[in-house]
Write an enzyme that holds these catalytic residues in place. Structure first.
Site: not given
Length: 462
Positions: A16, A18-19, A23-24, A39, A133
């Site tokens: 659901i 992605e970085g 990944k989540v 995560k 942030d």
């Protein structure tokens, strides 16, 4: 939802989010049927990019916070190669996604989200946590359209009034005092970001969305949340960046015509370029516009002690900034010694790649991707002391300790076998563990270092 694998009591389903390093996944707790978000972070990628402390800090910080408008961490599960952060699942997605198709919110919904944001930020500040942030991408929408703050990766845990120094955040939401390269207070910087978010919710655009500034950041590759001011030789680029930053430093923006007077007054007090006179979260809560239909969050304080044992266990195999070096003696020629290195590697299912006549790189035999290969860094260098006397230096800077240990023991055994007829005296191999803070030398190979300093109070670089 189709399930492909499991970790602990959780059945893991589709991706659901992605970085770069994680990944989540959507998952379900098999004990109670509750949906969670997991995560999944690659340990070696974290170490290779020096992000261990940042990830630890994010986990510890989020475990310390118990608020209905902050995403909650349930537990942390570690394996040899992955860190699984089990979090509350927030089904509505990012606030930024909502803004992409509705442009701007009506006053009622904008005020509700802002009230929930300030509630969460005020709660954090009262506990010495500064997010640093805040932006719509880090604000999630859950059931009944309730807002939840997420992603504390750049947060700092400090006493109120402490001065921070690291300039971080996202260009359009960063406070002007961070651009001045001076110390700043985390609370005031977070309040500024909240003001930018409120302006965006009501206006449908950012107050400081200068296209030249955004284009410039794209040109220099600064699309992440780590903010920096580069040095430019090009005069035109220097002018553009200085002009754009000056607008933030002077808080130069224009209210759309549909803004009410009470909205303008509140935003003007928040977007005050002077952090000393900028309104605080407590003062925002007392504002007349803010108080309309305001329902304070019911904070549920956690009575039991917060346990960080799972965090400790998840990172137990991650040795950040730690290198191992072992020295062995050989009464063979360089070529004969390298042949022994190749034999020892083969003995423990490793392969050897010759770099030159005296140095080799050692890899696992199985097929690896370029990324995973870079996360296993083992090398051996043979130094000739005399025609039949060499010193072998084996170094490991990345990867698991077990293959390195087995290889060193195998090579040591082979070299000692060759020497057994020549000398009755042998010296045990020496291992040196090189740490960012100190160097420890152990007289016998394979000695365990059981010191692990994980601070349970939470920590972040300033």
């Amino acid at each position: 939802m189709g399930y492909v694998n499991a970790i602990g009591k959780y059945q893991i389903g589709r991706t659901i989010g992605e970085g770069t390093f994680a990944k989540v996944k959507l998952a379900v707790n098999t004990e109670n049927g509750q949906y969670v978000a997991i995560k999944i972070i690659d340990k070696h990628m974290v170490v290779e990019n020096n992000l261990t402390n940042q990830v630890k800090s994010e986990i510890r910080t989020m475990k310390l916070l118990r608020h209905p408008n902050i995403v909650r961490i349930h537990e942390v599960i570690g394996t040899k190669t992955k860190i699984h952060i089990v979090m509350e699942y927030v089904s509505g997605g990012q606030l930024s996604d909502r803004m992409s198709y509705v442009r701007r919110l009506d006053e009622k919904h904008a005020r509700k989200h802002f009230q929930q944001l300030i509630d969460a930020v005020d709660y954090c500040h009262c506990r010495g946590v500064y997010h640093r942030d805040l932006k719509p991408q880090n604000l999630l929408l859950g059931s009944k359209d309730n807002l939840k703050v997420s992603d504390f990766g750049l947060s700092a845990l400090r006493k109120p009034g402490d001065v921070l120094s690291t300039a971080c955040g996202s260009p359009s939401y960063v406070a002007p005092e961070l651009l001045a390269n001076k110390g700043y207070e985390g609370a005031a910087a977070d309040v500024w970001s909240c003001g930018v978010i409120l302006f965006e919710l009501l206006a449908g655009c950012l107050p400081f969305d200068d296209q030249s500034l955004m284009n410039l950041y794209r040109k220099v590759g600064s699309q992440s949340s780590i903010y920096f001011i580069p040095s430019f030789k090009n005069r035109n680029l220097r002018y553009l960046i200085n002009f754009s930053i000056a607008k933030i430093l002077r808080a130069e923006y224009t209210f759309p015509e549909w803004f009410t007077e009470s909205q303008k007054i509140l935003i003007s007090r928040i977007l005050d370029p002077n952090p000393k006179t900028r309104i605080t979260t407590a003062e925002i809560i007392e504002d007349q516009w803010f108080q309309t239909n305001y329902e304070p969050a019911v904070r549920t304080e956690c009575e039991e002690d917060i346990n960080f044992d799972d965090v400790h266990a998840a990172f137990s195999s991650v040795k950040d900034n730690e290198k191992h070096k072992t020295t062995l003696g050989s009464k063979l020629t360089i070529n004969e010694t390298i042949e022994k290195i190749e034999a020892a590697a083969k003995d423990v299912s490793l392969s050897v790649e010759r770099m030159n006549n005296s140095k080799v790189k050692i890899h696992p035999k199985q097929k690896m991707t370029r990324c995973s290969r870079s996360c296993f860094n083992l090398s051996a260098e043979v130094i000739e002391v005399a025609p039949t006397h060499c010193v072998v230096e084996i170094s490991k800077s990345l990867g698991e300790l077990e293959p390195y240990t087995k290889f060193c023991k195998s090579l040591s055994s082979m070299l000692l076998t060759e020497e057994s007829g020549a000398s009755s005296e042998t010296q045990a191999p020496k291992e040196v563990i090189v740490n960012s803070k100190n160097i420890n030398q152990s007289e016998s190979f394979g000695q365990k270092d059981d010191k692990d300093t994980i601070d349970k109070q939470g920590h972040s670089s300033s």
